[in-house]
Design an enzyme around this catalytic site. Structure first.
Site, PDB file in Angstrom:
ATOM      1  NE  ARG A 103      -2.379   0.174   3.384  1.00  0.00           N
ATOM      2  CZ  ARG A 103      -3.681   1.146   4.404  1.00  0.00           C
ATOM      3  NH1 ARG A 103      -5.142   0.592   3.911  1.00  0.00           N
ATOM      4  NH2 ARG A 103      -3.274   1.119   6.020  1.00  0.00           N
ATOM      5  CB  THR A 107      -2.224   6.847  -2.820  1.00  0.00           C
ATOM      6  OG1 THR A 107      -1.427   6.115  -3.364  1.00  0.00           O
ATOM      7  CG2 THR A 107      -1.319   7.820  -3.619  1.00  0.00           C
ATOM      8  CG  ASP A 199       1.885  -2.578   8.993  1.00  0.00           C
ATOM      9  OD1 ASP A 199       2.614  -3.927   9.131  1.00  0.00           O
ATOM     10  OD2 ASP A 199       2.044  -1.755   7.644  1.00  0.00           O
ATOM     11  CG  ASP A 202       5.869  -3.066  10.237  1.00  0.00           C
ATOM     12  OD1 ASP A 202       6.879  -3.405   8.915  1.00  0.00           O
ATOM     13  OD2 ASP A 202       5.719  -2.140  10.306  1.00  0.00           O
TER      14      ASP A 202
HETATM   15  C1  PRP Z   1      -1.127  -5.260   4.535  1.00  0.00           C
HETATM   16  C2  PRP Z   1      -1.778  -6.215   4.090  1.00  0.00           C
HETATM   17  C3  PRP Z   1      -2.886  -5.761   3.033  1.00  0.00           C
HETATM   18  C4  PRP Z   1      -3.354  -4.003   2.508  1.00  0.00           C
HETATM   19  C5  PRP Z   1      -4.522  -4.151   3.425  1.00  0.00           C
HETATM   20  O1  PRP Z   1      -0.261  -4.794   3.245  1.00  0.00           O
HETATM   21  O2  PRP Z   1      -1.194  -7.134   4.115  1.00  0.00           O
HETATM   22  O3  PRP Z   1      -1.841  -6.827   2.020  1.00  0.00           O
HETATM   23  O4  PRP Z   1      -2.580  -4.110   4.215  1.00  0.00           O
HETATM   24  O5  PRP Z   1      -4.530  -2.548   2.829  1.00  0.00           O
HETATM   25  P1  PRP Z   1      -5.912  -2.334   2.396  1.00  0.00           P
HETATM   26  O6  PRP Z   1      -6.976  -3.135   2.453  1.00  0.00           O
HETATM   27  O7  PRP Z   1      -6.310  -1.265   2.278  1.00  0.00           O
HETATM   28  O8  PRP Z   1      -5.202  -2.766   0.985  1.00  0.00           O
HETATM   29  P2  PRP Z   1       1.134  -3.752   3.288  1.00  0.00           P
HETATM   30  O9  PRP Z   1       0.379  -3.181   2.092  1.00  0.00           O
HETATM   31  O10 PRP Z   1       1.178  -2.805   4.669  1.00  0.00           O
HETATM   32  O11 PRP Z   1       1.555  -4.631   3.173  1.00  0.00           O
HETATM   33  P3  PRP Z   1       3.106  -5.975   3.683  1.00  0.00           P
HETATM   34  O12 PRP Z   1       2.325  -6.929   3.817  1.00  0.00           O
HETATM   35  O13 PRP Z   1       4.246  -6.051   2.511  1.00  0.00           O
HETATM   36  O14 PRP Z   1       3.812  -4.945   5.187  1.00  0.00           O
HETATM   37  N1  URA Z   2      -2.466  -3.265   7.072  1.00  0.00           N
HETATM   38  C1  URA Z   2      -2.215  -3.073   7.819  1.00  0.00           C
HETATM   39  O1  URA Z   2      -0.689  -4.377   7.737  1.00  0.00           O
HETATM   40  N2  URA Z   2      -3.628  -2.721   9.339  1.00  0.00           N
HETATM   41  C2  URA Z   2      -4.423  -1.911   8.901  1.00  0.00           C
HETATM   42  O2  URA Z   2      -4.569  -2.095   9.786  1.00  0.00           O
HETATM   43  C3  URA Z   2      -4.325  -1.737   7.777  1.00  0.00           C
HETATM   44  C4  URA Z   2      -3.763  -2.258   6.520  1.00  0.00           C
END
Ligand code: PRP
Ligand code: URA
Length: 208
Positions: A103, A107, A199, A202
């Site tokens: 994400r 945005t 997150d 993380d």
């Molecule tokens: C997180 C999560 C989803 C997304 C959800 O990933 O694992 O993929 O955000 O958010 P959304 O419904 O608003 O799209 P992130 O982008 O943080 O990446 P990561 O898994 O690499 O930490």
């Molecule tokens: N991605 C995450 O990991 N946590 C949230 O709450 C939203 C998006």
């Protein structure tokens, strides 16, 4: 409209609460996610079709059952990887695809960076896994990438969801059933789920 399944299993609720706690260390967080994924595997695979075949026990000839279709798990990187083993260890002959999305911090829209899928998956039973369904953007795009490859039988499994994300996903992909362990209150101004668990990537990988 696809089905929305929200778990009310007490063991899942117990373990998810441990995951929500900000003091839970990364290794315990990963362990709980693995356990919950295995428990949800039972729900999401309930309607898989079976074939019958003949086998002989030490006592007599009888009819056995085996899964008739190919199941493909598709974790959305990175956080979806935390759910993979809990499901993969239970599903016979499972194949695995990977979709990489992150994400954008400004945005909140998903950005694609990776896609590697097993060949000839059009007729497979696809289960897309990602712990968090927040705005729904990542789930919607991941499922669209699979549909662009010809996939039709797709389910989505997450740990925590926001009403906004469920609504966007169900509106965007009316044929996709959504399985979640918790439907939380809302999103905050940074598009994080409230109360959520922070997150997920993380907390799984110990990054920040
Ligand atoms: C997180 C999560 C989803 C997304 C959800 O990933 O694992 O993929 O955000 O958010 P959304 O419904 O608003 O799209 P992130 O982008 O943080 O990446 P990561 O898994 O690499 O930490
Ligand atoms: N991605 C995450 O990991 N946590 C949230 O709450 C939203 C998006």
């Amino acid at each position: 409209m696809g089905k929305l399944f929200v778990s009310n299993h007490p063991i899942i609720a117990h373990k998810l609460s441990i995951m929500r706690d900000e003091n839970t260390p990364n290794d315990v967080f990963r362990h709980m996610l693995d356990d919950i994924s295995a428990l949800m595997c039972y729900e999401i695979t309930k309607d898989l079709q079976l074939d019958e075949y003949e086998l002989k026990t030490p006592i007599k000839q009888t009819t056995g059952k085996r899964l008739s279709g190919q199941v493909v798990l598709v974790p959305v990187l990175r956080a979806g990887l935390g759910m993979l083993d809990g499901l993969a260890k239970l599903i016979p002959n499972v194949k695995i695809g990977h979709i990489g999305l992150y994400r954008d911090h400004e945005t909140h829209k998903p950005v694609k960076y990776y896609c590697k899928l097993p060949s000839n998956i059009e007729n497979s039973e696809i289960i897309v896994v990602d712990p968090m369904l927040a705005t729904g953007g990542s789930a919607v795009d991941a499922i669209q990438m699979l549909k662009d490859e010809g996939c039709r039988n797709i389910k989505f499994l997450c740990l925590v969801s926001a009403p906004e994300g469920v609504e966007f996903l169900q509106r965007s992909h009316e044929d996709v059933d959504v399985y979640t362990c918790a439907l939380d209150e809302k999103l905050n101004e940074n598009a994080y789920i409230v109360p959520g668990l922070g997150d997920a990537g993380d907390r799984i990988f110990g990054t920040d």
